[in-house]
Design a protein around this motif. Sequence first.
Motif, PDB file in Angstrom:
ATOM      1  N   GLY A 101       0.809  -1.215   0.000  1.00 49.95           N
ATOM      2  CA  GLY A 101       0.000   0.000   0.000  1.00 49.95           C
ATOM      3  C   GLY A 101       0.839   1.260   0.000  1.00 49.95           C
ATOM      4  O   GLY A 101       0.568   2.209  -0.741  1.00 49.95           O
ATOM      5  N   VAL A 102       1.897   1.262   0.811  1.00 46.18           N
ATOM      6  CA  VAL A 102       2.771   2.430   0.876  1.00 46.18           C
ATOM      7  C   VAL A 102       3.469   2.660  -0.466  1.00 46.18           C
ATOM      8  O   VAL A 102       3.580   3.796  -0.939  1.00 46.18           O
ATOM      9  CB  VAL A 102       3.808   2.267   2.005  1.00 46.18           C
ATOM     10  CG1 VAL A 102       4.850   3.370   1.933  1.00 46.18           C
ATOM     11  CG2 VAL A 102       3.117   2.287   3.360  1.00 46.18           C
ATOM     12  N   VAL A 156       2.429   1.818  -3.443  1.00 50.20           N
ATOM     13  CA  VAL A 156       1.452   2.320  -4.424  1.00 50.20           C
ATOM     14  C   VAL A 156       1.179   3.801  -4.200  1.00 50.20           C
ATOM     15  O   VAL A 156       1.191   4.611  -5.137  1.00 50.20           O
ATOM     16  CB  VAL A 156       0.143   1.510  -4.347  1.00 50.20           C
ATOM     17  CG1 VAL A 156      -0.945   2.185  -5.186  1.00 50.20           C
ATOM     18  CG2 VAL A 156       0.362   0.086  -4.837  1.00 50.20           C
ATOM     19  N   VAL A 157       0.957   4.184  -2.946  1.00 43.62           N
ATOM     20  CA  VAL A 157       0.639   5.576  -2.624  1.00 43.62           C
ATOM     21  C   VAL A 157       1.822   6.500  -2.940  1.00 43.62           C
ATOM     22  O   VAL A 157       1.647   7.608  -3.454  1.00 43.62           O
ATOM     23  CB  VAL A 157       0.253   5.705  -1.136  1.00 43.62           C
ATOM     24  CG1 VAL A 157       0.125   7.175  -0.739  1.00 43.62           C
ATOM     25  CG2 VAL A 157      -1.061   4.980  -0.868  1.00 43.62           C
ATOM     26  N   LEU A 158       3.038   6.024  -2.643  1.00 44.64           N
ATOM     27  CA  LEU A 158       4.225   6.869  -2.816  1.00 44.64           C
ATOM     28  C   LEU A 158       4.860   6.759  -4.195  1.00 44.64           C
ATOM     29  O   LEU A 158       5.863   7.441  -4.465  1.00 44.64           O
ATOM     30  CB  LEU A 158       5.276   6.507  -1.765  1.00 44.64           C
ATOM     31  CG  LEU A 158       4.930   6.769  -0.296  1.00 44.64           C
ATOM     32  CD1 LEU A 158       6.113   6.409   0.593  1.00 44.64           C
ATOM     33  CD2 LEU A 158       4.538   8.222  -0.068  1.00 44.64           C
ATOM     34  N   SER A 159       4.321   5.930  -5.067  1.00 42.37           N
ATOM     35  CA  SER A 159       4.953   5.694  -6.367  1.00 42.37           C
ATOM     36  C   SER A 159       5.249   6.974  -7.159  1.00 42.37           C
ATOM     37  O   SER A 159       6.341   7.090  -7.749  1.00 42.37           O
ATOM     38  CB  SER A 159       4.116   4.717  -7.201  1.00 42.37           C
ATOM     39  OG  SER A 159       2.797   5.192  -7.370  1.00 42.37           O
TER      40      SER A 159
END
Length: 355
Positions: free
Chosen positions: A164-165, A167-170
């Motif tokens: 999740g992290v 994906v969010v920070l990509s």
Amino acid sequence: MDYNYKGIRLVYCGTELSTESAGILGQEYHIFSLDDSSKLEAYLSSLSLFSTPDVIMIEVREKEEEAVFAIIAKIKNNPLTSGLIIVLLAQQHDVKLRARAIKAKIHDLYFLPYQMEDLKDRLNFLIKFKLIKPNIEQLSVIKKQKEYIIPTTKRIFDVVAAGGVLVVLSPILLVVALLIKMDSKGPVIYKSKRVGTGYKIFDFYKFRSMKAGADKELKNLSALNQYADDGSGTNAFMKIKNDPRVTKLGNFLRSSSIDEIPQLLNVLKGDMSLVGNRPLPLYEAEMLTSNEWSMRFLGPSGLTGLWQISKRGKADMSDTERKKLDNFYARNYSVWFDMSIMLKTFPALFQREKV
């Protein structure tokens, strides 16, 4: 001078071995004592397959330091003696000597004052470590009496949270990768070999924060040795204040801990967990692993852990403090303990010192 024969041969080179200390060591070792390095060199040249000792302890004096390390180099380069356990003894703490001993792959270095009983316990461990676990590559494939298996709930949380992290920070990670490319030559991701749970070896990922060729400059900076490694995977217990090899962007990446975000890929791969004891460089794990350190390898390795939130970024973190924190976590980790550590990690991300 010979003491009691106990089967394990120990050569002591120096003049400070007291009768009391010789008695303590003589309880388990056959001790052969030599006065100086020249006699040690002559002794080593006369060895055969059946007379080779198991341990060599050498007193290092300033005037004899070069001669001692010349002898050590010969020991390491001789197939007959390359596997000997070498322990150095020095009168007073010397950072440069410690760095030189690490580079020479000495098994241990003791500064006065030290307890002979503690030194004997250390020798016993090194001998067992040598016989049972000859090197770190073999350790990784030997079946352990107690293997760590990551709990299902911890693994599920690791995968969901790390994925999740990422994906969010990509979008941010793409920008960081572009800035690293623009800032200096070299790869975006820096990979080094690390040793995690159960002595498992894996590629450890970081955003590159140093200029190209940084590893080659380490020799000239080794006198600034501190308590931890520098991320290069080529040394042990090495961390340098205001490291000139770090790029301008690298300073920001390190101080904000953004350089460590790629380790989430290690978490997804199962190399490590979100919370656990930090994986060690190969050399540190192989040469400086002791009975005090062994407990830490029986628990999970992780991206953040107990000692990071306790002393992160502070130059006064001692080896003993770190060992105690790592061992405590290995014995007491739980889901709730992990959650507590993760919540405390965020305030610890911004370091005050450039270490």
